[in-house]
Design a protein around this motif. Structure first.
Motif, mmCIF file in Angstrom:
data_model
loop_
_atom_site.group_PDB
_atom_site.id
_atom_site.type_symbol
_atom_site.label_atom_id
_atom_site.label_comp_id
_atom_site.label_asym_id
_atom_site.label_seq_id
_atom_site.Cartn_x
_atom_site.Cartn_y
_atom_site.Cartn_z
ATOM 1 N N MET A 263 23.241 36.120 -74.924
ATOM 2 C CA MET A 263 22.529 34.905 -74.519
ATOM 3 C C MET A 263 21.120 34.887 -75.092
ATOM 4 N N GLU A 264 20.451 36.023 -75.051
ATOM 5 C CA GLU A 264 19.104 36.105 -75.618
ATOM 6 C C GLU A 264 19.129 35.769 -77.108
ATOM 7 N N GLU A 265 20.121 36.292 -77.806
ATOM 8 C CA GLU A 265 20.252 36.011 -79.239
ATOM 9 C C GLU A 265 20.514 34.521 -79.475
ATOM 10 N N PHE A 266 21.351 33.933 -78.642
ATOM 11 C CA PHE A 266 21.625 32.500 -78.758
ATOM 12 C C PHE A 266 20.336 31.690 -78.610
ATOM 13 N N LEU A 267 19.526 32.023 -77.622
ATOM 14 C CA LEU A 267 18.292 31.275 -77.388
ATOM 15 C C LEU A 267 17.296 31.456 -78.527
ATOM 16 N N GLN A 268 17.271 32.635 -79.125
ATOM 17 C CA GLN A 268 16.385 32.849 -80.263
ATOM 18 C C GLN A 268 16.706 31.881 -81.395
ATOM 19 N N GLY A 269 17.945 31.455 -81.468
ATOM 20 C CA GLY A 269 18.339 30.520 -82.516
ATOM 21 C C GLY A 269 18.133 29.061 -82.148
ATOM 22 N N CYS A 270 17.699 28.801 -80.930
ATOM 23 C CA CYS A 270 17.471 27.419 -80.477
ATOM 24 C C CYS A 270 16.013 27.053 -80.720
ATOM 25 N N GLU A 271 15.697 26.609 -81.917
ATOM 26 C CA GLU A 271 14.312 26.374 -82.305
ATOM 27 C C GLU A 271 13.664 25.211 -81.557
ATOM 28 N N ASP A 272 14.468 24.353 -80.961
ATOM 29 C CA ASP A 272 13.932 23.193 -80.252
ATOM 30 C C ASP A 272 13.773 23.432 -78.745
ATOM 31 N N ILE A 273 14.071 24.638 -78.282
ATOM 32 C CA ILE A 273 13.972 24.959 -76.859
ATOM 33 C C ILE A 273 12.821 25.943 -76.630
ATOM 34 N N ASP A 274 11.900 25.577 -75.752
ATOM 35 C CA ASP A 274 10.759 26.439 -75.425
ATOM 36 C C ASP A 274 11.162 27.373 -74.284
ATOM 37 N N PHE A 275 11.917 28.389 -74.628
ATOM 38 C CA PHE A 275 12.466 29.283 -73.621
ATOM 39 C C PHE A 275 11.546 30.475 -73.360
ATOM 40 N N THR A 276 11.693 31.042 -72.183
ATOM 41 C CA THR A 276 11.192 32.379 -71.880
ATOM 42 C C THR A 276 12.295 33.102 -71.140
ATOM 43 N N VAL A 277 12.686 34.269 -71.661
ATOM 44 C CA VAL A 277 13.664 35.113 -70.977
ATOM 45 C C VAL A 277 12.896 36.179 -70.208
ATOM 46 N N VAL A 278 13.095 36.220 -68.905
ATOM 47 C CA VAL A 278 12.408 37.181 -68.040
ATOM 48 C C VAL A 278 13.334 38.361 -67.800
ATOM 49 N N ARG A 279 12.840 39.558 -68.132
ATOM 50 C CA ARG A 279 13.623 40.780 -67.982
ATOM 51 C C ARG A 279 13.020 41.645 -66.879
ATOM 52 N N PRO A 280 13.575 41.631 -65.667
ATOM 53 C CA PRO A 280 13.108 42.529 -64.610
ATOM 54 C C PRO A 280 13.923 43.820 -64.587
ATOM 55 N N PRO A 281 13.428 44.837 -63.881
ATOM 56 C CA PRO A 281 14.218 46.060 -63.695
ATOM 57 C C PRO A 281 15.200 45.868 -62.540
ATOM 58 N N MET A 282 15.648 46.949 -61.945
ATOM 59 C CA MET A 282 16.540 46.883 -60.789
ATOM 60 C C MET A 282 15.939 45.983 -59.711
ATOM 61 N N LEU A 283 16.761 45.076 -59.171
ATOM 62 C CA LEU A 283 16.268 44.113 -58.197
ATOM 63 C C LEU A 283 16.466 44.622 -56.775
ATOM 64 N N THR A 284 15.461 44.361 -55.933
ATOM 65 C CA THR A 284 15.491 44.813 -54.550
ATOM 66 C C THR A 284 15.185 43.641 -53.618
ATOM 67 N N THR A 285 15.437 43.852 -52.338
ATOM 68 C CA THR A 285 15.182 42.812 -51.345
ATOM 69 C C THR A 285 13.762 42.940 -50.792
ATOM 70 N N GLY A 286 13.370 41.961 -50.011
ATOM 71 C CA GLY A 286 12.050 41.981 -49.386
ATOM 72 C C GLY A 286 11.288 40.705 -49.655
ATOM 73 N N SER A 287 10.289 40.467 -48.843
ATOM 74 C CA SER A 287 9.487 39.253 -48.979
ATOM 75 C C SER A 287 8.561 39.349 -50.181
ATOM 76 N N VAL A 288 8.056 38.209 -50.601
ATOM 77 C CA VAL A 288 7.179 38.151 -51.764
ATOM 78 C C VAL A 288 5.899 38.931 -51.502
ATOM 79 N N THR A 289 5.358 39.558 -52.532
ATOM 80 C CA THR A 289 4.129 40.342 -52.414
ATOM 81 C C THR A 289 3.026 39.684 -53.249
#
Length: 221
Positions: free
Chosen positions: A143-169
């Motif tokens: 999917m990341e590679e596909f988006l890199q080829g979409c020159e007309d889309i202003d994308f940002t791919v966010v890569r987080p680590p392992m996801l955990t629960t809890g309220s916002v900090t």
């Protein structure tokens, strides 16, 4: 901003919708089960629409007059092929083009690609990924590679680590353009709520436009 949120009923999506509404955004949650979404975020200002991701024609009406699209779609299948990320993104991008929507923020993960110059830790590289997450990470990378080829889309791919629960900090974000963040401040994972906070924080920024950014929330110094 007028936001369309895919995957709004997931753990990150729910947090993102709540925070976006609190910030005053006009939010439309695009989900398969509207009743479930209404129970998760009982807010009269939230627009909830049932979505069918089978084709761009079914998605296109839901993106009319939107300023940005956010995708929190995810798959955790351990067996069989995983194509959710590429299949859904091809449909979403086509629908965005039909509505002249340019801005897209979506989520993948650390270590979507095995990079010898910046490898994942041994346990992740040789045990967790091959046995459990390999199919998911491979499709994320596609999917990341596909988006890199979409020159007309202003994308940002966010890569987080392992996801955990809890309220916002209020922890600060450490970021790197790559497969991981090396300055982790002693943290190993990141809360869904903080991932949502970061995704919203970059919506109007050009800093990570057309890039994949690894992120982690760390204690303030």
């Amino acid at each position: 901003m007028k936001l369309a949120v895919f995957g709004a009923s997931g753990s990150t999506g729910v947090e993102l919708v709540k925070q976006a509404l609190a910030q005053g955004h006009d939010v439309t949650a695009l989900v398969r089960d509207p009743d479930k979404m209404a129970g998760l975020v009982p807010n009269k200002d939230l627009k909830i629409e049932k979505i069918d991701l089978s084709s761009a024609d079914t998605v296109e009406p839901h993106l009319q007059e939107k300023d940005a699209v956010i995708s929190c779609l995810g798959s955790y299948a351990l067996f069989g092929s995983v194509t959710l990320y590429t299949d859904s993104m091809e449909v979403i991008v086509t629908a965005m083009r039909k509505n002249n929507v340019k801005r897209l923020v979506c989520i993948t993960s650390w270590y979507t690609t095995d990079t010898p110059l910046d490898p994942a830790p041994f346990l992740i590289r040789w045990v967790i990924n091959p046995l459990f997450l390999g199919r998911v990470l491979t499709n994320m990378a596609q999917m990341e590679e596909f988006l890199q080829g979409c020159e007309d889309i202003d994308f940002t791919v966010v890569r987080p680590p392992m996801l955990t629960t809890g309220s916002v900090t209020d922890m600060e974000f450490n970021t790197e353009e790559g497969q991981q963040v090396h300055d982790r401040g002693g943290m190993r994972g990141m809360r869904h709520a903080d991932v949502a906070r970061f995704m919203l924080s970059i919506l109007s920024s050009e800093e990570w436009m057309r890039k994949c950014v690894a992120v982690i929330a760390v204690p303030r110094k």
